[in-house]
Design an enzyme around this catalytic site. Structure first.
Site, mmCIF file in Angstrom:
data_model
loop_
_atom_site.group_PDB
_atom_site.id
_atom_site.type_symbol
_atom_site.label_atom_id
_atom_site.label_comp_id
_atom_site.label_asym_id
_atom_site.label_seq_id
_atom_site.Cartn_x
_atom_site.Cartn_y
_atom_site.Cartn_z
ATOM 1 C CB SER A 224 -0.873 0.016 1.250
ATOM 2 O OG SER A 224 -0.041 0.185 2.380
ATOM 3 C CE LYS A 225 -1.964 6.117 -3.154
ATOM 4 N NZ LYS A 225 -2.954 7.158 -3.308
ATOM 5 N NE ARG A 226 -1.753 5.514 5.112
ATOM 6 C CZ ARG A 226 -2.563 5.347 4.077
ATOM 7 N NH1 ARG A 226 -2.606 4.189 3.454
ATOM 8 N NH2 ARG A 226 -3.333 6.304 3.641
#
Ligand code: GLU
Length: 446
Positions: A224-226
């Site tokens: 994920s972006k994180r």
């Protein structure tokens, strides 16, 4: 075939979305169809011009072009509002003030069935769901799934202030743009029955769906972006080549056969098909990308690689250094640590100096190398340098490393460089001997 790529410009283009863009592009290019670029900018706070530019820049770098657009979703706001009104007028939708709490209470009291509200003439707009039957989602990758209509909540399509909800906007835009195939990440799969219901309410033909497998990191966790998802710009800035990134992204969930890893872009355009996309999550492994990249990089013609490195580093005149480092690199950013000392003088690596230039043995070795190189007649070629240095090794009964490492550190300041003979040859007689002399002087002084 008409496909679309509709990123939300809430950040950089990360690899999951880049894969979605790539698959749509390959489908359009391979079928003679069209690709629409739509910027889904309805989240006004997070959709910035900067993020939109990042998306354009990333697509351009990848070489992904489009046939229609960019269409900005906010520009269609009037049309969205018109469709909401039409559904209200037709009695297919109604307004209700019921919020999350009422919906919960309704479900608790009704055996968890889908929420059905009363028309209050105010509040959010909800699309009525049928009570009977099923909504079938046909997905090329996942097959057919039937969802019980009775379990679907009446779907919010516009907020109380009239602004349409994403689900309504995406369906109306896809419908108006004549999209035949919706190819997107599996994270949108659970929204699809809602979208099918909106198509049905509008009497429009439902597109073919294909939901691409999620991307996981090598640790098995969802990317994920994180969590570990690199952006396309990160990959570019880390020295990956566009064609290697394309090749690698293509393989994240798709394969032509068991054994083929390398595909040119025209081959991908010809061979790519949704039927060969897997359901199982794909693993994004940067080590594998690095390996693929190394194969591409080492296979580039020297002039091409030089041009890319000159752009990457912002320096010129790199060709001769590229020639002797090409087979040692996997990414463009490995060039400067290997070759920067040819241009900017020896690197400052105190540990290397300490280890290879400070003992009497090393200093003797360096003296011997210096003597042999000073006596070397023209021409100053790698072959002649090699002959002279090997003669020193033989005569002094040292191991080659005992001579070559101090010499390498004297010339480059560090322990990793292209081949030592090529390094000496490329520096040239006067610069090479000057650096050896400097190293000896510096150690004497220090
Ligand atoms: N804007 C959505 C996203 O970036 C895409 C929605 C879709 O493909 O239907 O995830």
């Amino acid at each position: 075939m008409k496909v679309r790529f509709p990123p939300s410009p809430t950040g950089a283009l990360h690899i999951g979305n880049a894969r979605t863009a790539l698959y749509n592009w390959l489908l359009a290019r391979g079928s003679g169809g069209q690709l629409v670029l739509r910027i889904e900018d309805t989240d006004r706070e997070r959709s910035t011009k900067e993020n939109v530019d990042k998306i354009f820049e990333s697509l351009e770098w990848l070489g992904i072009d489009w046939d229609e657009g960019p269409i900005f979703q906010t520009q269609n706001a009037e049309r969205h509002a018109q469709v909401v009104q039409q559904l209200l007028d037709e009695g297919k939708a109604y307004r209700t003030t019921a919020g999350a709490e009422e919906v919960r209470a309704y479900k608790d009291a009704n055996d968890n069935r889908g929420f059905r509200g009363a028309d209050e003439g105010e509040g959010a707009v909800r699309l009525r769901m049928p009570d009977e039957g099923t909504t079938v989602v046909c997905d090329v990758i996942r097959g057919e799934t039937a969802f019980e209509n009775a379990l679907l909540d009446d779907l919010v399509i516009a907020r109380a202030d009239g602004t349409p909800i994403y689900h309504l906007a995406v369906v109306v835009d896809d419908m108006d743009e004549g999209i035949t195939h919706v190819v997107r990440g599996a994270d949108h799969y659970s929204n699809t029955p809602k979208h099918v219901r909106i198509y049905e309410a509008l009497g429009a033909e439902v597109p073919v769906y294909a939901h691409l497998p999620l991307l996981h990191g090598p640790d098995g966790k969802k990317l994920s972006k994180r969590h570990g998802a690199a952006s396309v710009q990160d990959l570019r800035d880390s020295g990956y080549l566009r064609e290697a990134v394309i090749n690698y992204l293509a393989l994240l969930g798709w394969g032509y056969d068991e054994s083929t890893t390398f595909f040119t872009i025209p081959e991908l355009q010809e061979l790519f098909s949704l039927e060969r996309v897997s359901k199982a999550p794909a693993v994004f492994d940067e080590q594998k990308l690095r390996w693929v990249n190394g194969r591409y990089l080492r296979g580039l013609p020297l002039d091409d690689l030089t041009a890319r490195l000159e752009e990457f580093t912002g320096r010129t005149g790199l060709r001769d250094a590229v020639a002797i480092t090409q087979d040692k690199m996997s990414t463009l950013d490995e060039f400067w640590p290997l070759a920067g000392s040819f241009f900017d003088g020896p690197f400052d690596d105190p540990a290397a100096r300490q280890k290879f230039l400070s003992t009497p043995d090393h200093r003797d070795a360096l003296q011997d190398a210096k003597g042999a190189l000073e006596a070397l007649p023209e021409p100053w070629t790698p072959e002649n340098v090699e002959e002279a240095l090997r003669a020193v090794v033989d005569r002094t009964e040292r191991k080659p490393k005992q001579l070559f490492q101090p010499l390498r550190v004297a010339l480059t300041g560090t322990t990793v460089s292209p081949g030592i003979f090529e390094t000496v040859a490329l520096l040239g007689r006067s610069e090479g001997l000057a650096r050896v002399g400097d190293a000896l002087d510096a150690e004497q002084a220090g």
